[in-house]
Design a protein around this motif. Structure first.
Motif, PDB file in Angstrom:
ATOM      1  N   UNK A   1     -17.222  14.125   0.499  1.00 55.71           N
ATOM      2  CA  UNK A   1     -16.135  14.314   1.447  1.00 55.71           C
ATOM      3  C   UNK A   1     -15.025  15.058   0.731  1.00 55.71           C
ATOM      4  N   UNK A   2     -14.590  16.200   1.254  1.00 50.87           N
ATOM      5  CA  UNK A   2     -13.502  16.935   0.615  1.00 50.87           C
ATOM      6  C   UNK A   2     -12.229  16.087   0.481  1.00 50.87           C
ATOM      7  N   UNK A   3     -12.083  15.071   1.331  1.00 50.86           N
ATOM      8  CA  UNK A   3     -10.904  14.200   1.252  1.00 50.86           C
ATOM      9  C   UNK A   3     -10.880  13.382  -0.037  1.00 50.86           C
ATOM     10  N   UNK A   4     -12.051  13.244  -0.684  1.00 48.96           N
ATOM     11  CA  UNK A   4     -12.128  12.437  -1.903  1.00 48.96           C
ATOM     12  C   UNK A   4     -12.115  13.263  -3.184  1.00 48.96           C
ATOM     13  N   UNK A   5     -11.786  14.535  -3.079  1.00 49.29           N
ATOM     14  CA  UNK A   5     -11.674  15.378  -4.273  1.00 49.29           C
ATOM     15  C   UNK A   5     -10.271  15.245  -4.856  1.00 49.29           C
ATOM     16  N   UNK A   6     -10.119  15.733  -6.085  1.00 51.87           N
ATOM     17  CA  UNK A   6      -8.807  15.698  -6.734  1.00 51.87           C
ATOM     18  C   UNK A   6      -8.492  14.327  -7.276  1.00 51.87           C
ATOM     19  N   UNK A   7      -7.350  13.811  -6.937  1.00 45.28           N
ATOM     20  CA  UNK A   7      -6.907  12.517  -7.468  1.00 45.28           C
ATOM     21  C   UNK A   7      -7.788  11.356  -7.022  1.00 45.28           C
ATOM     22  N   UNK A   8      -8.496  11.541  -5.920  1.00 43.60           N
ATOM     23  CA  UNK A   8      -9.333  10.472  -5.385  1.00 43.60           C
ATOM     24  C   UNK A   8     -10.799  10.618  -5.786  1.00 43.60           C
ATOM     25  N   UNK A   9     -11.097  11.508  -6.726  1.00 42.39           N
ATOM     26  CA  UNK A   9     -12.484  11.742  -7.120  1.00 42.39           C
ATOM     27  C   UNK A   9     -13.127  10.456  -7.649  1.00 42.39           C
ATOM     28  N   UNK A  10     -14.240  10.044  -7.068  1.00 40.08           N
ATOM     29  CA  UNK A  10     -14.937   8.845  -7.536  1.00 40.08           C
ATOM     30  C   UNK A  10     -15.405   9.011  -8.990  1.00 40.08           C
ATOM     31  N   UNK A  11     -15.448   7.919  -9.760  1.00 41.45           N
ATOM     32  CA  UNK A  11     -15.859   8.011 -11.167  1.00 41.45           C
ATOM     33  C   UNK A  11     -17.277   8.554 -11.355  1.00 41.45           C
ATOM     34  N   UNK A  12     -18.177   8.276 -10.415  1.00 45.98           N
ATOM     35  CA  UNK A  12     -19.543   8.795 -10.522  1.00 45.98           C
ATOM     36  C   UNK A  12     -19.543  10.321 -10.467  1.00 45.98           C
ATOM     37  N   UNK A  13     -18.645  10.865  -9.663  1.00 48.04           N
ATOM     38  CA  UNK A  13     -18.540  12.317  -9.520  1.00 48.04           C
ATOM     39  C   UNK A  13     -17.928  12.910 -10.790  1.00 48.04           C
ATOM     40  N   UNK A  14     -16.938  12.238 -11.335  1.00 48.85           N
ATOM     41  CA  UNK A  14     -16.321  12.700 -12.593  1.00 48.85           C
ATOM     42  C   UNK A  14     -17.350  12.738 -13.711  1.00 48.85           C
TER      43      UNK A  14
END
Length: 175
Positions: free
Chosen positions: A46-59
């Motif tokens: 979800x583009x809403x979860x990019x940036x400061x809200x990026x999930x740790x799995x994605x990081x």
């Protein structure tokens, strides 16, 4: 040469994962292959979860891609397309810098993946990865069960073919 291997299948007995493990175990000196194991843990993009809200799995995925000299992707074909889990991972990476210019090589455990291969090449090129257009590694494991993988993947001719593919990909990365 640090290469990150990503398998597009979540199947426990995946032929593509078996191929990636064999590649890792056959790698010539100077090559370090790491297999990414978090595909099934990634939340739906979800583009809403990019940036400061990026999930740790994605990081974790983004960091692994950023730290690799190149990517090796083994992808099955589902309904003439790229499996949803792999596409989801790529969607998480699409707006970041980690994949830009990153060399990528496709490897295949089935000769019946032509639609997914074409789709995946298009996706990777659109994401600005540099797709290796050399001879793709294909080791047919289609229809085989895990006990059948070993003799095929340990065949000296297949092992030589795997090493040669890695060496060619390494040359491509160094260009």
């Amino acid at each position: 040469m640090r290469l990150l291997c990503i398998c597009g299948s979540l199947r426990a007995t995946s032929t593509n994962m078996a191929l990636l493990h064999a590649l890792r175990d056959t790698a010539p000196p100077g090559f370090e292959l790491a297999i990414y194991d978090g595909l099934g843990e990634l939340p739906i993009f979800s583009p809403d979860d990019e940036g400061e809200r990026t999930p740790p799995q994605v990081s974790r995925l983004t960091e692994a891609v950023a730290n690799a000299d190149g990517l090796i992707i083994a992808c099955p074909e589902y309904a003439h397309g790229v499996p949803g889990g792999l596409k989801n991972a790529l969607d998480w990476l699409v707006s970041g810098e980690a994949p830009i210019g990153k060399p990528a090589m496709l490897v295949h455990a089935s000769p019946r993946s032509m639609f997914a291969r074409a789709a995946l090449r298009e996706i990777l090129k659109t994401m600005s990865l540099t797709v290796f257009d050399g001879a793709e590694l294909e080791v047919s494991l289609i229809g085989k069960k895990p006990p059948d993988f070993e003799p095929i993947l340990h065949d000296p001719v297949i092992r030589d073919m795997m090493r040669a593919s890695l060496v060619e990909f390494g040359r491509f990365i160094n260009r």
